[in-house]
Each structure stands twice: as C-alpha cells, then as structure tokens.
Design an enzyme around this catalytic site. Structure first.
Site, PDB file in Angstrom:
ATOM      1  CB  CYS A   2     101.118  42.252  41.920  1.00  0.00           C
ATOM      2  SG  CYS A   2     102.891  42.270  41.851  1.00  0.00           S
ATOM      3  NE  ARG A  27      96.163  40.864  38.622  1.00  0.00           N
ATOM      4  CZ  ARG A  27      95.887  41.894  37.828  1.00  0.00           C
ATOM      5  NH1 ARG A  27      94.772  41.902  37.138  1.00  0.00           N
ATOM      6  NH2 ARG A  27      96.717  42.902  37.729  1.00  0.00           N
ATOM      7  CD1 TRP A  74     104.333  37.051  37.743  1.00  0.00           C
ATOM      8  CD2 TRP A  74     105.421  38.915  37.174  1.00  0.00           C
ATOM      9  NE1 TRP A  74     104.925  36.848  36.516  1.00  0.00           N
ATOM     10  CE2 TRP A  74     105.598  37.979  36.143  1.00  0.00           C
ATOM     11  CE3 TRP A  74     106.017  40.170  37.029  1.00  0.00           C
ATOM     12  CZ2 TRP A  74     106.335  38.235  34.994  1.00  0.00           C
ATOM     13  CZ3 TRP A  74     106.753  40.431  35.889  1.00  0.00           C
ATOM     14  CH2 TRP A  74     106.904  39.470  34.884  1.00  0.00           C
ATOM     15  CG  ASN A 100      99.811  45.389  40.053  1.00  0.00           C
ATOM     16  OD1 ASN A 100     100.905  45.141  39.545  1.00  0.00           O
ATOM     17  ND2 ASN A 100      98.685  45.298  39.379  1.00  0.00           N
ATOM     18  N   GLY A 101     102.701  47.257  40.548  1.00  0.00           N
ATOM     19  CA  GLY A 101     103.307  48.316  39.733  1.00  0.00           C
ATOM     20  C   GLY A 101     104.778  48.442  40.079  1.00  0.00           C
ATOM     21  CD  GLU A 460      97.045  32.628  19.882  1.00  0.00           C
ATOM     22  OE1 GLU A 460      97.965  33.462  19.933  1.00  0.00           O
ATOM     23  OE2 GLU A 460      96.410  32.262  20.890  1.00  0.00           O
ATOM     24  CE  LYS A 464      97.683  30.514  23.673  1.00  0.00           C
ATOM     25  NZ  LYS A 464      97.387  31.768  23.166  1.00  0.00           N
ATOM     26  CD  GLU A 467     101.201  32.125  25.958  1.00  0.00           C
ATOM     27  OE1 GLU A 467     100.266  31.740  25.225  1.00  0.00           O
ATOM     28  OE2 GLU A 467     101.118  33.130  26.678  1.00  0.00           O
ATOM     29  CG  HIS A 483     113.419  32.953   2.069  1.00  0.00           C
ATOM     30  ND1 HIS A 483     114.106  33.190   0.899  1.00  0.00           N
ATOM     31  CD2 HIS A 483     112.103  32.912   1.718  1.00  0.00           C
ATOM     32  CE1 HIS A 483     113.246  33.318  -0.103  1.00  0.00           C
ATOM     33  NE2 HIS A 483     112.022  33.138   0.373  1.00  0.00           N
ATOM     34  CE  LYS A 580      93.711  35.954  30.580  1.00  0.00           C
ATOM     35  NZ  LYS A 580      93.872  35.159  29.356  1.00  0.00           N
TER      36      LYS A 580
HETATM   37  O1  M6R Z   1      95.221  41.405  27.700  1.00  0.00           O
HETATM   38  P1  M6R Z   1      95.975  41.515  26.402  1.00  0.00           P
HETATM   39  O2  M6R Z   1      95.245  40.944  25.244  1.00  0.00           O
HETATM   40  O3  M6R Z   1      96.428  42.918  26.128  1.00  0.00           O
HETATM   41  O4  M6R Z   1      97.275  40.654  26.601  1.00  0.00           O
HETATM   42  C1  M6R Z   1      98.301  40.638  25.651  1.00  0.00           C
HETATM   43  C2  M6R Z   1      99.279  39.515  25.892  1.00  0.00           C
HETATM   44  O5  M6R Z   1      99.913  39.682  27.128  1.00  0.00           O
HETATM   45  C3  M6R Z   1      98.586  38.143  25.863  1.00  0.00           C
HETATM   46  O6  M6R Z   1      97.910  37.928  24.677  1.00  0.00           O
HETATM   47  C4  M6R Z   1      99.625  37.024  26.067  1.00  0.00           C
HETATM   48  O7  M6R Z   1     100.436  36.932  24.944  1.00  0.00           O
HETATM   49  C5  M6R Z   1      98.901  35.707  26.369  1.00  0.00           C
HETATM   50  N1  M6R Z   1      99.636  35.015  27.381  1.00  0.00           N
HETATM   51  C6  M6R Z   1      98.747  34.818  25.189  1.00  0.00           C
HETATM   52  O8  M6R Z   1      98.283  33.550  25.491  1.00  0.00           O
END
Ligand code: M6R
Length: 585
Positions: A2, A27, A74, A100-101, A460, A464, A467, A483, A580
């Site tokens: 949020c 966010r 959210w 938010n929370g 990584e 990407k 996501e 394996h 985010k």
């Molecule tokens: O702000 P942070 O680096 O702590 O965030 C951690 C993860 O939420 C963040 O890296 C997430 O995996 C991203 N969506 C990756 O693209």
C-alpha cells in the site's frame, strides 16, 4: 505494498494526491482512493483498478479542498473491491483513514465495535480504526487525543493517516510500516515513500515506530511512544523529482537498466569504511536479505569464502528466526528499499541478541538505515520499476568493494572501475538481445545455469524473467542439472547458460552438452568462442574478472526479460501480484 500520501496546505489537495498516488504506483496495488476535506466536510472517491482508470471514471479533481489523504491498496484483508479500497470512514463519514500494514487484533476490535452499535461496511482490518477514532472522539473534543487513544488500542503494524471533519489537520501514526513527513512552506505532506514528495520538497522527517504526529499547514508536532514531544532529525534528500520520472523511456525498467553505466560509478565510490571496521578480523558473518538482495548476498558469500576463508551464512529474512544461532556478532542486511519487513524483523531479532548491524541499502533514512550501526549506500538512485535492476548491480558492486578491500586485493578493486564502460557497451547492443527475445517468444520454460559467481547471476536472471513475463523460469548451479532437473529438458525448453571463460568454463561446457543431448534450446552468454559455438543462439559477452560476472551478465538478462515481457504485452514496471516494497511479513 500500500502507498499513502497526505497533504495540507494551499494547493488543490486532489491534484497533489493524484500525482502522489501515480508516483507511488510502483509499490504495487489493486485499488486506490482519495478523500479531501472542504468546507469542513469529507468527500471521497475510491475504486478498484488502476489510478488512471479510476480517475477517468470518477474524476478525482472534482473533489475540492486543500487537505486530503490518498491510498493505493494491495489487498491483505478482504478481496479487491470498491468497498475494501481506502480511505475508510466511520459510521457517518466524519472520520476517515488510510492504512498500510496489518491490524492484528482487528477481529476482536470489530466485534466490540459492532456490539457498541457501529456499522462496518468493508472486510478490511483498517476500517476499525475509523470507527475507533469516532468512538474515542465521543469522549474528548481534542481530535488528536481521540486519534491517539484509538491507535493505542491497535496491535500489529501500521502507518496510518487520518482526517476528521471540521479539523484543519492530518493525524498520522507509524508502527512498523514506513511513513515520511515532507516539510514545505505553508504546507505539509506525508507519504509512504520519498519519490511522492520530491516535486514539492527535499526536507523530510522519518517517523520512528510508536510516533504519532499532527500536521497543519504551518508545521508538525511529533509525539513519541513515551508520550513526549520529539524533535526528529530533518533530512535533506539528494534525489531530484526527474530521477523518479521516465525521462523519455517507455518504461522505468528500461530507464533503470540504461542508467547502470552511470550508477555503477556511484556504487563503486560508496563509503564502506563503517562496514570494514565491523568486519575486520571476523571469522563468521551472517547476511540477511530477500529476493534479488538475497542473490547479491550470495555473491558476497562466494567472494568472502574464497578470498578470506570467512564463513558466510546467507539467510533469507523470512527464515532467519528459524535458523539463527543467537550468537551472530555481525549481521549484514541487504535491502534496496530498507523497508522490507522480513529483513527488518531479522535485523531486530539479531540486535536483541547483541549483534551489530551493517545495512547495505539504497534509501538514506529508511528503517534499515536507521536501525544499523554502519551504513553502505549503494547510490543507485530511485528505483521505480517493481523489479530490481540497477539496485542489484550496485549492491553487488558495493559488496565486492567490501570483500576486495578486506582481502587486500587492490589490483582487482582497481579493475572493477572498468565495469561502467563494459556495462555501457552491453547496453548499447540491446538490439541483439531484442532479436533473441523475439526468437524465444512462444517458449514457456526457461532454465538458467551458471557456476561459482555466475550462479547468483543465473538466479537473478530467472527471477527477473518470471517476475515480469509470468513464464516458468528457474535457476540451477550448472552442476546440479544432472541431479534431477535434466529430466525436465526436452525440445521446447530453453536453457540459458552463463559460461564466462574462467576456471568454471570446461565444466559448464560439459553441462551445455548435456542439455544439447536432451534437445533443449540453448542460449549461451559467454566471452569464450568455444562456448558460443555450442549454440546458434548466443550473446557475446566482454571478458571480465570472474567476480564481475554477476554484474555484467545481469545486464543482458535484464534486457532479455524486459523485451520478452513487452513482447507478451505485459507491463514490466508493474508485474501482477507484486509490490516494490514488501512491508508485511
Ligand atoms: O527492497 P529489498 O531489496 O529489501 O527487496 C527485496 C525483494 O522484495 C526484492 O528484491 C524483490 O525480489 C524484487 N521484486 C526483485 O526484482
């Protein structure tokens, strides 16, 4: 998660709120709304969907008034619907609140409010706060006191922003979710995140957990959890408003990928002295992080273990509580936002048992920054796309700098400074990656493989791709395929092999052969002719030190995900279901 924005001053509040919400879109959200106070009365617009859609349907600007609060939701408690969207009001629409929370005791509060005759109209945990505010206001004329009393009944995490009819003030409270005040001249702001404030002010105050504040157009007053007035530090933000704009790029993600040449220079110049002080002569280090930041932690582990013989445990923030020994002396926490709840809760646990904390973060003043004993600022600038790109490469650069300095590898450290140029060179060849993305369109399964430093880069790369394209992608240490995962390989499956010409190359080439033998489609990233010749589909990488592989190889993988997502008609900046800044555990 949020996003919150609040305004009081001389501007038309609905315009400030609308632009703030647009900035906070990154966010992650599923519904949005604003409320303004005009002529002593609260008016409200909220709905599910994108801010632009809600605006064209309802026109936020028809709300007059110079005080207002806004929210992107959210969903946690209650589905995505107009009635569950924020702001929420009390029975008569005289008190309104955004949150938010998670209010953990909302069920119990809800029952008691219903028993007192309150009519609750949503399924959210948040709505109880508006009704509690209403209830407490029956006992005192002082709205600030009523708000404080209402907040004192809550348990859980929150940043809360509220208004009451007839009052020229905004009431805020923070406990475990980020909230920052923006100080203007004749106006005040509050927001979940700094970018929403950048068009108006650079003077900000980060609230502490347990703080409550009252904002008027002429200033603010903060009361801490001890009930005493607090003078929190005013920070001047160095980021500018245009850093948080697309600047001619179709998406933030592409802009942020393109910025990496320049941002790498800033990351390499970062001050790591505080971290070095805490790490010198250590035999063990615990790293906590989530998502992309966790993968950056794996790069640090490889470097520190190889170069220093230091034992490095890299633990996911969400798993730390179950895996910690309680004897951690130094915990290094990596977080772009500095607000990730899982990482923060790990840090707080470690601190309780006496650990010192090093924060590697991108946001000065964030919760993690303030909790830490030493800070390393990665210098990536605002990252707006939900997916991490430049923050990953800058984190890795800062972490390598620490490991190289600690191990006295001066020549290698000097060579890191060649990276910006190399990154720029890869970015300028984006068209080649775009062609590869086209060739891979229609494929649904992707395996990323790499050894040693290329393994975190593979992890990584897969993150990407999944996501933002919603395609199946996973990563393996190249030697692990045999394996188990080899059983999944067949004609239409794509294997992206990261094959830098270092000591790992011969074995990685064998792994490439294993995949070819199972008819998988190969795409090879390498600086070795041998490796590149194994597949028609390949991308020639510049040669670099093995430890620079996670940075350099991340770039074509980011571009590949981006072009594949765009090809599929996805919005790479706002992937479904993701936020985010993940501020709940
Ligand atoms: O702000 P942070 O680096 O702590 O965030 C951690 C993860 O939420 C963040 O890296 C997430 O995996 C991203 N969506 C990756 O693209």
């Amino acid at each position: 998660m949020c996003g919150i924005i609040g305004y009081i001053g001389y501007r038309k509040a609905s315009e400030v709120l609308y632009s703030g919400l647009r900035t906070l879109e990154y966010r992650g959200y599923d519904s949005a709304g604003i409320a303004t106070l005009d002529g002593g009365k609260i008016s409200l617009i909220k709905d599910e969907g994108r801010i632009e859609q809600i605006h064209s349907k309802h026109n936020f600007f028809r709300l007059a008034g110079k005080i207002g609060i806004g929210h992107t939701r959210w969903a946690t408690h209650g589905g995505v619907s107009q009635k569950n969207a924020h702001p929420h009001t009390d029975c008569k629409g005289r008190f309104c609140v955004v949150h938010n929370g998670v209010i953990e005791n909302f069920d119990e509060l809800r029952m008691s409010l219903i028993a007192q005759g309150h009519k609750l109209s949503s399924e959210t945990d948040t709505e109880v706060v508006a009704h509690l505010f209403e209830e407490e206001a029956k006992k005192t004329k002082d709205a600030s006191e009523a708000f404080s009393k209402a907040v004192s009944k809550l348990s859980g995490s929150w940043s809360l922003v509220a208004m009451r009819e007839g009052e020229q003030a905004i009431y805020v409270s923070r406990n475990g979710s980020p909230l920052v005040l923006g100080i203007g001249s004749g106006e005040m702001f509050c927001a979940s995140d700094i970018p929403a404030l950048l068009p108006y002010t650079k003077e900000v105050v980060f609230l502490e957990d347990g703080d409550r504040a009252i904002l008027t157009k002429n200033g603010y007053l903060i009361v801490g959890k001890d009930g005493k007035r607090q003078n929190r530090k005013v920070h001047t933000i160095s980021w500018t408003a245009n850093m948080a704009e697309k600047g001619g790029y179709p998406h933030f993600m592409l802009k942020e990928i393109a910025e990496q040449e320049e941002k790498m220079r800033e990351a390499l110049a970062c001050d790591v002295s505080g971290a070095i002080r805490l790490l010198r002569n250590r035999k063990q280090l615990t790293v906590v992080a989530c998502g992309t930041s966790y993968y950056a932690g794996l790069v640090l582990k490889t470097a520190m273990q190889c170069w220093l013989g230091l034992c490095v445990d890299v633990i996911l923030g969400s798993e730390f509580a179950y895996m910690r020994t309680g004897k951690e002396k130094v915990v290094l926490a990596i977080s772009q936002s500095g607000e990730t709840a899982d990482t923060l809760s790990a840090v707080r646990l470690a601190k309780k048992s006496g650990a010192k904390v090093i924060a590697v973060t991108n946001v000065a003043g964030s919760s993690l920054y303030r909790e830490a004993d030493a800070n390393v600022m990665i210098g990536a600038g605002p990252e707006i796309a939900v997916v991490a790109t430049k923050s990953f490469t800058c984190q890795v650069a800062a972490l390598l700098k620490i490991a190289l300095l600690l191990s006295g590898r001066k020549a290698e450290l000097a060579r890191l400074h060649a990276l910006p140029e190399l990154i720029g060179g890869v970015i300028r060849r984006s068209a080649e990656i775009q062609k590869i993305a086209k060739k891979l369109s229609g494929r649904r399964d992707f395996f990323f493989i790499g050894r040693s430093f290329a393994f975190p880069a593979a992890l990584e790369g897969a993150l990407k791709l999944k996501e933002i394209t919603y395609l199946h992608a996973e990563a393996y240490a190249a030697g692990e395929l045999k394996h188990g995962p080899l059983s999944l390989l067949e004609k239409d499956v794509v294997v992206l092999a990261l094959a830098p010409s270092d000591g790992t190359l011969p074995k990685t080439i064998s792994n490439i052969e294993e995949c070819k033998a199972r008819n998988a489609t190969l795409m090879v990233l390498s600086d070795s002719k041998d490796a590149l010749s194994k597949s028609e589909l390949h991308f020639r990488m510049p040669s670099c030190d093995p430890f620079a592989v996670p940075i350099l190889y991340a770039i074509p993988l980011q571009l590949l995900s981006y072009y594949m997502a765009v090809g599929l008609g996805r919005d790479p900046d706002k992937p479904r279901n993701l936020a985010k800044s993940v501020t709940v555990e």
